[in-house]
Scaffold this active site. Structure first.
Site, PDB file in Angstrom:
ATOM      1  N   ASP A 174       0.819  -1.218   0.000  1.00  0.00           N
ATOM      2  CA  ASP A 174       0.000   0.000   0.000  1.00  0.00           C
ATOM      3  C   ASP A 174       0.852   1.267   0.000  1.00  0.00           C
ATOM      4  OD1 ASP A 174       0.942  -0.147   2.604  1.00  0.00           O
ATOM      5  OD2 ASP A 174      -0.839   0.823   3.430  1.00  0.00           O
ATOM      6  N   ARG A 217       1.058  -2.627   4.300  1.00  0.00           N
ATOM      7  CA  ARG A 217       0.071  -3.679   3.989  1.00  0.00           C
ATOM      8  C   ARG A 217       0.577  -4.595   2.883  1.00  0.00           C
ATOM      9  NH1 ARG A 217      -6.056  -1.383   4.244  1.00  0.00           N
ATOM     10  NH2 ARG A 217      -5.871  -0.480   6.317  1.00  0.00           N
ATOM     11  N   LYS A 238       3.097  -3.234  10.980  1.00  0.00           N
ATOM     12  CA  LYS A 238       2.916  -4.282   9.991  1.00  0.00           C
ATOM     13  C   LYS A 238       3.880  -4.000   8.843  1.00  0.00           C
ATOM     14  CE  LYS A 238      -1.237  -1.878   8.492  1.00  0.00           C
ATOM     15  NZ  LYS A 238      -2.335  -1.426   9.325  1.00  0.00           N
TER      16      LYS A 238
HETATM   17  C1  G1P Z   1      -8.182   0.270   9.084  1.00  0.00           C
HETATM   18  C2  G1P Z   1      -8.132  -1.225   9.260  1.00  0.00           C
HETATM   19  C3  G1P Z   1      -7.263  -1.571  10.437  1.00  0.00           C
HETATM   20  C4  G1P Z   1      -5.886  -0.949  10.269  1.00  0.00           C
HETATM   21  C5  G1P Z   1      -6.018   0.540  10.008  1.00  0.00           C
HETATM   22  C6  G1P Z   1      -4.668   1.179   9.693  1.00  0.00           C
HETATM   23  O1  G1P Z   1      -8.738   0.872  10.222  1.00  0.00           O
HETATM   24  O2  G1P Z   1      -9.413  -1.764   9.427  1.00  0.00           O
HETATM   25  O3  G1P Z   1      -7.170  -2.965  10.553  1.00  0.00           O
HETATM   26  O4  G1P Z   1      -5.105  -1.144  11.417  1.00  0.00           O
HETATM   27  O5  G1P Z   1      -6.882   0.766   8.901  1.00  0.00           O
HETATM   28  O6  G1P Z   1      -4.056   0.622   8.564  1.00  0.00           O
HETATM   29  P1  G1P Z   1     -10.300   1.320  10.312  1.00  0.00           P
HETATM   30  O7  G1P Z   1     -10.546   2.213   9.136  1.00  0.00           O
HETATM   31  O8  G1P Z   1     -11.083   0.058  10.189  1.00  0.00           O
HETATM   32  O9  G1P Z   1     -10.430   1.992  11.647  1.00  0.00           O
HETATM   33 ZN    ZN Z   2      -0.449   1.474   5.325  1.00  0.00          ZN
END
Ligand code: G1P
Ligand code: ZN
Length: 545
Positions: free
Chosen positions: A279, A284, A378
């Site tokens: 990403d 990611r 991550k």
């Molecule tokens: C989203 C993902 C979550 C991740 C975050 C940051 O958050 O669902 O798993 O840690 O992006 O990459 P959310 O928009 O659901 O709060």
């Molecule tokens: Zn990211």
């Protein structure tokens, strides 16, 4: 040489509460007068001042990255920081920044990114603070930062020219040292210490074909160095490799929807053996084999099950952790390995304590995030190299690996349905209404599924004892199926409702079903319970992953 410090009067700006992953707003909002400066000054306040500290700084290269980096440098200098280690051209992937904070013993770091959100003048921007362990600041710190944004009256910034960030060298900004580093070097060295590069090189030499889609984002330079230069994959293996300020007008989120060209290639007649994407900021990953997409939840389970094949994890795993909405596939692996499996709220910051305390080695989220204790974020390319290492040892296709994995552990059919940019009141209304119903749901049947239990997830951190409430509504059905609903904490307009759907299948004859079909009853039960369509006014989800 000391520079003059300007003190600028300001007043609190509403809406500077850090979300799941730092503060994210429209780029235009970040460019409004004092917006960025207020937030940076509030970070300094929230961390007890920046004087004498060493920070890491870098970002994913999106529009406004360079200008914002200059502001951070000037404000760090004004605050008396000792040193800032910054990636060349102000670039650093999120995992590379985490690594630098740790290996250099920095006090913390600022990452300029809105992750997978689109970039550009009309896109999103973001700022995240990471602490000395290399991980996203815990809620105690983000709360202090938020409090500071509500009382701020002035900020401090030095008067100076922009700092040239094009060459790796050390320069001074007043009394503050700035070390400009190659963004890839230290990260690539760390990867070479974890994985068996000789085995992966041999895999590529044997004719194994791969496609890596960097989605015009920050992992391009990292993937080119690692895959093509160090591991010998043929040139052209990495596509869309040059980071662009608007990510080529794309949406750099590695999933089958936004990485569709890669998916199409992998499902086509001339598909390579292995496909992957990352990403905006490189944390990611998407993993896809020839004709075989691997869900992030399954990927975590496969990596856990095969970890001892990789030299960096040959001693075994201390434990695993997953965010609550992530499927329970890894739980089954942990059970068979006899190790702990922790269930945390959404967001990487909740893994930090478990990793620091040596309670977990691998962790992951359903949203394409997988990582380990090598950093405190991550890590997209790490996951890709992990898969390559496993495939090099097991000498089988991705599809065969999945089939044998499911044969051992069962298949957790899984999908997430996102309803984006829903009117905030409607989304809150849906959640409030469902919350009010939770206690009465057990024993009732919806679309053929009987509710076994229903609650709102709260997390008691086993390491520091802190409690995080309101982390998602979950409904368990007899037989192990599950629905989770929560509102996103990373969006920048309206509300995004996320509906997570899961069901375990143990009959091998039923491992090849389309996930939406396999989950049809669970999807219908979610609709019957929450009235998603009528409350959001949407006939169908905007994004299904
Ligand atoms: C989203 C993902 C979550 C991740 C975050 C940051 O958050 O669902 O798993 O840690 O992006 O990459 P959310 O928009 O659901 O709060
Ligand atoms: Zn990211």
């Amino acid at each position: 040489m000391s520079l003059s410090i300007k003190t600028v009067s300001t007043r609190p700006i509403a809406g500077q509460k850090p979300g799941t992953s730092g503060l994210r707003k429209k780029t235009k909002v970040f460019q409004e007068p004092h917006f960025l400066e207020n937030f940076i000054q509030s970070i300094w306040t929230g961390i007890g001042g920046v004087a004498g500290k060493v920070l890491v700084l870098g970002g994913d290269g999106r529009h406004f990255n360079s200008q914002a980096a200059q502001v951070v440098l000037r404000m760090a200098a004004a605050g008396g920081a000792k040193k800032v280690i910054v990636g060349k051209r102000a670039l650093l992937s999120t995992p590379a920044a985490s690594n630098l904070i740790r290996t250099r013993g920095a006090d913390g770091g600022i990452i300029l990114s809105a992750s997978h959100n689109p970039g550009g003048p009309e896109g999103d921007f973001g700022v995240k603070y990471n602490t000395a362990n290399g991980g996203p600041a815990p809620e105690s710190v983000t709360e202090r930062i938020f409090e500071a944004t509500k009382t701020i009256t002035e900020y401090h910034i030095v008067d100076s020219q922009d700092v040239g960030l094009r060459i790796a060298e050390t320069v001074m900004l007043g009394d503050m040292e700035i070390e400009i580093v190659d963004p890839v070097e230290d990260y690539a060295a760390m990867m070479a210490g974890i994985f068996d590069f000789a085995a992966i090189k041999a895999l590529f030499r044997s004719g194994f074909k791969m496609r890596f889609d960097a989605m015009h984002a920050v992992t391009g330079p990292y993937a080119t160095v690692l895959l093509e230069e160090e591991l010998g994959a043929p040139p052209g293996t990495v596509i869309n490799a040059i980071p662009l300020p608007d990510f080529g007008q794309g949406h750099p989120d590695p999933n089958p929807i936004w990485a569709k060209p890669l998916m199409d290639e992998m499902m086509g007649d001339h598909a390579p053996d292995f496909g992957a994407a990352s990403d905006g900021d490189g944390d990611r990953n998407m993993i896809v084999g020839k004709g075989c997409y691997v869900t992030p939840s399954d990927s975590l389970a496969v990596l856990a099950a095969n970890a001892t094949l990789v030299s960096g994890y040959s001693g075994g795993l201390k434990g695993v952790a997953r965010s609550m909405p992530t499927s329970k596939a890894v739980d089954r692996v942990a059970e068979s390995l006899g190790i702990d499996c922790f269930e945390t709220p959404t967001g990487w910051k909740f893994f930090g304590n478990l990793l620091d305390a040596g309670r977990a080695t691998l962790c992951g989220e359903e949203s394409a995030g997988t990582g380990s204790d090598h950093v405190r974020e991550k890590d997209g390319l790490w996951a890709v190299l992990f898969w390559l290492n496993v495939l090099a040892v097991r000498k089988c296709s991705v599809a065969d690996l999945m089939t044998s994995h499911w044969a051992s552990y069962g298949r957790n059919y899984y999908s997430r349905h996102d309803y984006e940019d829903v009117e905030s009141d409607a989304a809150n209304g849906l959640v409030d209404h469902l919350r009010g119903q939770l206690a009465d749901l057990p024993g009732k049947t919806f679309a053929g599924l009987t509710v076994e239990s229903a609650d709102e997830f709260a997390y008691d951190d086993p390491v520091d004892g802190s409690r995080s409430e309101g982390q998602g509504l979950r409904i368990h059905f007899d037989g192990g199926a599950r629905v989770v609903m929560r509102l996103s904490g990373t969006g920048t307009s309206g509300a995004t409702l996320r509906v997570y759907l899961e069901r375990l299948e143990t009959d091998p004859a039923r491992f090849g079903i389309d996930p939406q079909e396999a989950l049809a009853e669970v999807i219908a039960a979610a609709e019957a319970i929450a009235g998603i369509r009528s409350r959001t006014g949407r006939a169908a989800p905007d994004v299904i992953t």
